[in-house]
Write a protein that holds these residues in place. Structure first.
Motif, PDB file in Angstrom:
ATOM      1  N   UNK A 104       0.509 -14.191  -9.300  1.00 44.33           N
ATOM      2  CA  UNK A 104      -0.549 -13.700 -10.184  1.00 44.33           C
ATOM      3  C   UNK A 104      -0.792 -12.212  -9.996  1.00 44.33           C
ATOM      4  N   UNK A 105      -0.592 -11.688  -8.777  1.00 43.30           N
ATOM      5  CA  UNK A 105      -0.747 -10.248  -8.541  1.00 43.30           C
ATOM      6  C   UNK A 105       0.292  -9.460  -9.338  1.00 43.30           C
ATOM      7  N   UNK A 106       1.517  -9.955  -9.342  1.00 45.82           N
ATOM      8  CA  UNK A 106       2.572  -9.268 -10.087  1.00 45.82           C
ATOM      9  C   UNK A 106       2.348  -9.400 -11.586  1.00 45.82           C
ATOM     10  N   UNK A 107       1.853 -10.551 -12.020  1.00 44.15           N
ATOM     11  CA  UNK A 107       1.552 -10.730 -13.446  1.00 44.15           C
ATOM     12  C   UNK A 107       0.460  -9.762 -13.886  1.00 44.15           C
ATOM     13  N   UNK A 108      -0.546  -9.568 -13.042  1.00 49.32           N
ATOM     14  CA  UNK A 108      -1.614  -8.607 -13.378  1.00 49.32           C
ATOM     15  C   UNK A 108      -1.052  -7.194 -13.445  1.00 49.32           C
TER      16      UNK A 108
END
Length: 235
Positions: A104-108
């Protein structure tokens, strides 16, 4: 490293990856330049020992590592998406997921820069990323198989016999086909490792598994044959 850098410069791209302990396979090993993101108004230029990048950089995308200002792992991943091809980017993604970021950090991070160079590669690679990968070249092999449309393998699969005894562990596995694939890096040339590999392979083959082993010479030098061999085994 930053003694001659302009004010506000931040270590980035491959230099940041090195500081975070992330290995980049398939790179240009003759490029020993320090990579920096410099302020847009800076007059700093790239030169033999450094590569200056002028891209927007938010305050929350900068931290410190070994006392140096450096892009965060998620921002480093996004910057590398602009300069790496998909196999190498998957290797970076696997390592970042294993040590520094959630998916989710990379998606953000991707949503903050949804356009521009590398966005298509990042979107392709992110769903394939897996923190269980144990080497960059194993990740490169996995992208090769994904790109060829082969079924998604299990990673670091433990094989047991009918009594529950462990027969071995494989980098990639398709249990329903009883097929195992191993990527053998340089460490597998050491005598003790080589002997243990042979003993484990014999146990697995005797138990009815197909075991295929490949090296970087295979993955990089004859990728089509690697795919074909695995495809045949899965049939």
């Amino acid at each position: 490293m930053l003694l001659t850098a302009p004010p506000g410069a931040v270590l980035s791209h491959g230099t940041a990856a090195e500081l975070w302990g992330v290995q980049i396979p398939l790179g240009d090993r003759t490029d020993h330049r320090v990579h920096l993101i410099v302020p847009s108004g800076s007059r700093a230029e790239s030169r033999r020992d450094r590569q200056a990048h002028r891209v927007p950089l938010a305050e929350h995308e900068v931290t410190r590592r070994s006392s140096f200002p450096v892009t965060t792992p998620a921002r480093t991943w996004r910057d590398l998406a602009a300069v790496l091809q998909r196999p190498a980017l998957l290797a970076v993604t696997d390592q970042v997921l294993a040590g520094w970021c959630a998916r989710s950090d990379l998606a953000r991070q991707l949503s903050r820069r949804p356009t521009g160079r590398g966005v298509a590669r990042a979107r392709d690679v992110l769903p394939v990323g897996d923190p269980r990968a144990e080497s960059p070249m194993e990740s490169v092999l996995r992208w090769l198989l994904h790109d060829a449309g082969l079924p998604t393998p299990e990673l670091q699969y433990v094989v047991r016999d009918a009594t529950g005894r462990v027969l071995g562990r494989a980098d990639l596995a398709w249990p329903e086909h009883r097929v195992l694939v191993e990527f053998d890096g340089d460490v597998h040339r050491e005598r003790d490792v080589f002997v243990n590999d042979l003993r484990r392979q014999n146990r697995l083959v005797a138990a009815g598994w197909t075991v295929l082993r490949f090296t970087s010479a295979d993955v990089l030098g004859r990728p089509d044959e690697v795919v074909a061999e695995i495809r045949r085994a899965l049939r």
